[in-house]
Design a protein around this motif. Structure first.
Motif, PDB file in Angstrom:
ATOM      1  N   GLY A  75     -15.165  35.794  -8.169  1.00 62.55           N
ATOM      2  CA  GLY A  75     -15.109  35.770  -9.625  1.00 62.55           C
ATOM      3  C   GLY A  75     -14.758  34.390 -10.114  1.00 62.55           C
ATOM      4  O   GLY A  75     -14.619  33.450  -9.327  1.00 62.55           O
ATOM      5  N   ASP A  76     -14.654  34.276 -11.420  1.00 64.87           N
ATOM      6  CA  ASP A  76     -14.142  33.051 -12.046  1.00 64.87           C
ATOM      7  C   ASP A  76     -13.204  33.526 -13.146  1.00 64.87           C
ATOM      8  O   ASP A  76     -13.570  33.609 -14.308  1.00 64.87           O
ATOM      9  CB  ASP A  76     -15.295  32.206 -12.596  1.00 64.87           C
ATOM     10  N   SER A  77     -11.993  33.850 -12.730  1.00 67.01           N
ATOM     11  CA  SER A  77     -11.078  34.573 -13.616  1.00 67.01           C
ATOM     12  C   SER A  77     -10.707  33.786 -14.867  1.00 67.01           C
ATOM     13  O   SER A  77     -10.435  34.372 -15.910  1.00 67.01           O
ATOM     14  CB  SER A  77      -9.804  34.954 -12.855  1.00 67.01           C
ATOM     15  N   PRO A 133     -15.157  28.885  -8.896  1.00 66.48           N
ATOM     16  CA  PRO A 133     -14.926  30.249  -8.401  1.00 66.48           C
ATOM     17  C   PRO A 133     -13.477  30.457  -7.943  1.00 66.48           C
ATOM     18  O   PRO A 133     -12.827  29.533  -7.444  1.00 66.48           O
ATOM     19  CB  PRO A 133     -15.884  30.374  -7.209  1.00 66.48           C
ATOM     20  N   ASP A 134     -12.999  31.701  -8.088  1.00 65.24           N
ATOM     21  CA  ASP A 134     -11.656  32.047  -7.608  1.00 65.24           C
ATOM     22  C   ASP A 134     -11.482  31.682  -6.137  1.00 65.24           C
ATOM     23  O   ASP A 134     -10.399  31.254  -5.718  1.00 65.24           O
ATOM     24  CB  ASP A 134     -11.414  33.555  -7.755  1.00 65.24           C
ATOM     25  N   SER A 135     -12.538  31.857  -5.347  1.00 61.36           N
ATOM     26  CA  SER A 135     -12.439  31.602  -3.909  1.00 61.36           C
ATOM     27  C   SER A 135     -12.186  30.132  -3.629  1.00 61.36           C
ATOM     28  O   SER A 135     -11.636  29.776  -2.593  1.00 61.36           O
ATOM     29  CB  SER A 135     -13.720  32.056  -3.205  1.00 61.36           C
ATOM     30  N   VAL A 136     -12.584  29.267  -4.553  1.00 63.33           N
ATOM     31  CA  VAL A 136     -12.333  27.830  -4.392  1.00 63.33           C
ATOM     32  C   VAL A 136     -10.942  27.477  -4.930  1.00 63.33           C
ATOM     33  O   VAL A 136     -10.199  26.696  -4.335  1.00 63.33           O
ATOM     34  CB  VAL A 136     -13.422  27.008  -5.122  1.00 63.33           C
ATOM     35  N   GLU A 137     -10.570  28.099  -6.055  1.00 68.16           N
ATOM     36  CA  GLU A 137      -9.293  27.742  -6.694  1.00 68.16           C
ATOM     37  C   GLU A 137      -8.070  28.207  -5.903  1.00 68.16           C
ATOM     38  O   GLU A 137      -7.063  27.503  -5.837  1.00 68.16           O
ATOM     39  CB  GLU A 137      -9.235  28.334  -8.108  1.00 68.16           C
ATOM     40  N   GLY A 138      -8.146  29.417  -5.352  1.00 66.69           N
ATOM     41  CA  GLY A 138      -7.000  29.942  -4.618  1.00 66.69           C
ATOM     42  C   GLY A 138      -5.891  30.404  -5.536  1.00 66.69           C
ATOM     43  O   GLY A 138      -5.980  30.308  -6.769  1.00 66.69           O
ATOM     44  N   ASP A 189      -3.558  28.966  -9.842  1.00 68.48           N
ATOM     45  CA  ASP A 189      -4.688  28.090 -10.123  1.00 68.48           C
ATOM     46  C   ASP A 189      -5.929  28.850 -10.595  1.00 68.48           C
ATOM     47  O   ASP A 189      -6.656  28.367 -11.468  1.00 68.48           O
ATOM     48  CB  ASP A 189      -5.043  27.251  -8.879  1.00 68.48           C
ATOM     49  N   SER A 190      -6.189  30.036 -10.011  1.00 71.16           N
ATOM     50  CA  SER A 190      -7.402  30.765 -10.398  1.00 71.16           C
ATOM     51  C   SER A 190      -7.334  31.264 -11.840  1.00 71.16           C
ATOM     52  O   SER A 190      -8.342  31.668 -12.408  1.00 71.16           O
ATOM     53  CB  SER A 190      -7.654  31.935  -9.436  1.00 71.16           C
ATOM     54  N   LEU A 191      -6.137  31.227 -12.434  1.00 69.75           N
ATOM     55  CA  LEU A 191      -5.987  31.641 -13.833  1.00 69.75           C
ATOM     56  C   LEU A 191      -5.587  30.476 -14.734  1.00 69.75           C
ATOM     57  O   LEU A 191      -5.385  30.646 -15.939  1.00 69.75           O
ATOM     58  CB  LEU A 191      -4.927  32.748 -13.949  1.00 69.75           C
TER      59      LEU A 191
HETATM   60 CA   LIG Z   1     -12.050  29.343 -12.197  1.00 71.04          CA
END
Ligand SMILES: [Ca+2]
Ligand SMILES: [Ca+2]
Ligand SMILES: [Ca+2]
Ligand SMILES: [Ca+2]
Length: 467
Positions: A352-354, A360-365, A376-378
């Protein structure tokens, strides 16, 4: 004035002008925030969809003439959902969130149980229950083929009636291996030529063959974790070192499901009879690991587990139509998802991209780089330097820029951009071509189709195979 002049000059200028204005609008429009969705099968005919941002059931997917849906996987790139059922069918669901379209691929005469999608989204590998085979579906051509995995029904390497399956998380440039549990160890498939590479025997304390229940690979593809139900252990095998056991975690009673965090640092384990979830830091293993127990009450007979792509939450299923949600920053149960259409059998979570910043969330962690209490993902300004992530990420947010080449993307690097020092460049940074971050962001994708399958569910699905 401009509009008037344009109109007076006829259509010749009007169209380019509006096209230009529309292009500006598109460039200026923020990405749409999209929370990861959890897809859950329950041996019924539908797939329950849970929004991981609200922990509520968002709806369901209803594949055509599905019967007892079991294994499920999500392609992290396209978001397509794949599920197998007792009709010997793979159900393919494209754009499952906003406009689901359903199609089917028929399988040979096997009992499909679990499945994985390869990191490049090009193929499905399906573990068949109690059978000496793995079915391969080429998603480009829909061609179906079969691989002999070298187990047998009465010999020394029995086929498993509940074969869990996983794929090594590795970049698309490196070798991709698929691992399938047998009753005596693990079969390894080389996806470059779709052949059986080897059978790795697993021996238990009593000296005999060990029944591998669930498998999960580390993000770097180097370690394969295996839950050993009868020994209350999880072992970590170093694939590159001739399958040497390098980690041993004494976990709770009857471990089943496994999940490795996207950063590769921790492993979560559901203990079915222990009514608990164990967690260990991989860094604590030498080879014995320091194991702790998640606090709070988890669902009864916890069996299946999957992590969100940022690694921030774990979803655990067991008895009854609900899931427990674990916050991995505190290792406590913080929520319950109720109202599933049945007792969960398998779960897969999409990327996702919260925060809607394009990364992407998978990149942000799920770390909190600037320590402001928002992960970071938020967090739309992860490093808190005043420059938005969307700007610091550069032109390809799936592969964010790391302009000083230190392995930390600019949007997480407080020494780059903004008013906190460094080169003070703001958003117009250019990549020096460093690919470390790129490779790592690819790696993160491969955790997502984590799909955990429990022995006791298969007994329900196929009573004739009950022990
Ligand atoms: Ca994001
Ligand atoms: Ca933050
Ligand atoms: Ca920033
Ligand atoms: Ca950097």
């Amino acid at each position: 004035m401009l509009l008037k002049n344009t109109a007076e000059s006829g259509g010749r200028f009007a169209l380019p002008f509006f096209a230009f204005a529309a292009a500006l609008l598109i460039l200026a429009a923020p990405s749409r925030a999209q929370a990861p969705l959890a897809y859950i099968t329950d041996l019924g005919n539908t797939i329950t969809v849970v929004d991981t941002s609200t922990n509520e059931v968002k709806g369901s997917l209803d594949p055509t003439i599905a019967s007892s849906l079991m294994g499920i996987a999500v392609d992290p790139g396209s978001g397509a959902v794949y599920a197998v059922d007792l009709n010997k069918t793979v159900h393919v669901i494209d754009s499952p969130d906003d406009n689901p379209s359903y199609s089917m691929i028929h399988l040979p005469d096997v009992s499909p149980f679990g499945l994985v999608v390869t990191p490049d989204g090009g193929a499905l590998y399906i573990a068949n229950a109690g059978a000496n085979s793995v079915t391969v579906v080429d998603l480009g051509t829909s061609a179906v083929s079969s691989i002999d995995i070298g187990c047998d029904s009465d010999g020394t390497n029995n086929c498993s009636s509940t074969p869990s399956i996983t794929v090594t998380p590795t970049s698309s440039a490196g070798p991709v291996y698929v691992y399938v549990a047998t009753n005596a160890g693990v079969a390894v498939i080389d996806t470059s030529n779709n052949t059986l590479k080897e059978n790795i025997p697993v021996t238990c304390g009593h000296g005999g063959a060990c029944d591998a229940i669930d498998l999960a690979a580390s993000p770097d593809g180097k370690t394969l974790f295996i839950s050993i139900f009868e020994e209350n252990q999880v072992i970590g095998m170093d694939i590159s070192m001739q399958n040497t056991i390098v980690q041993i975690a004494e976990v709770g009673d009857s471990p089943e499901g496994l999940a490795v965090t996207p950063d590769g640092k921790a492993v979560y384990v559901t203990n079915m009879n222990g009514q608990s979830v164990s967690v260990f830091e991989v860094g604590s293993c030498g080879p014995e690991c320091t194991v702790s127990t998640v606090s709070g009450t988890v669902v009864g007979e916890p069996s299946i587990i999957a992590l969100t792509p940022d690694g921030g939450s774990a979803y655990v299923g067991g008895e009854g139509p609900s899931l427990s949600v674990i916050d991995t920053s505190t290792n406590a149960v913080t929520a319950t998802v109720s109202g599933l259409s049945g007792e969960p059998f398998a779960i897969a979570i999409s990327d996702g991209d919260s925060d809607g910043d394009g990364i992407p969330d998978s990149v942000e962690g799920s770390e909190d780089t600037d320590g402001d209490g928002v992960k970071d993902s938020l967090d739309t300004d992860a490093d808190g330097d005043g420059v938005p992530d969307a700007e610091e990420a550069g032109p390809d947010p799936k592969n964010p820029v790391d302009s000083d080449g230190d392995g930390i993307h600019d949007y997480k690097d407080p020494t780059v951009g903004g008013d906190t020092g460094g080169n003070g460049g703001g958003g117009c940074t250019l990549s020096s071509g460093d690919t470390t971050g790129t490779a790592f962001s690819y790696l993160l994708y491969f955790i997502i189709p984590a799909m955990i399958l429990a022995k006791r569910f298969y007994r329900k699905a196929s009573p004739d195979k009950a022990e």
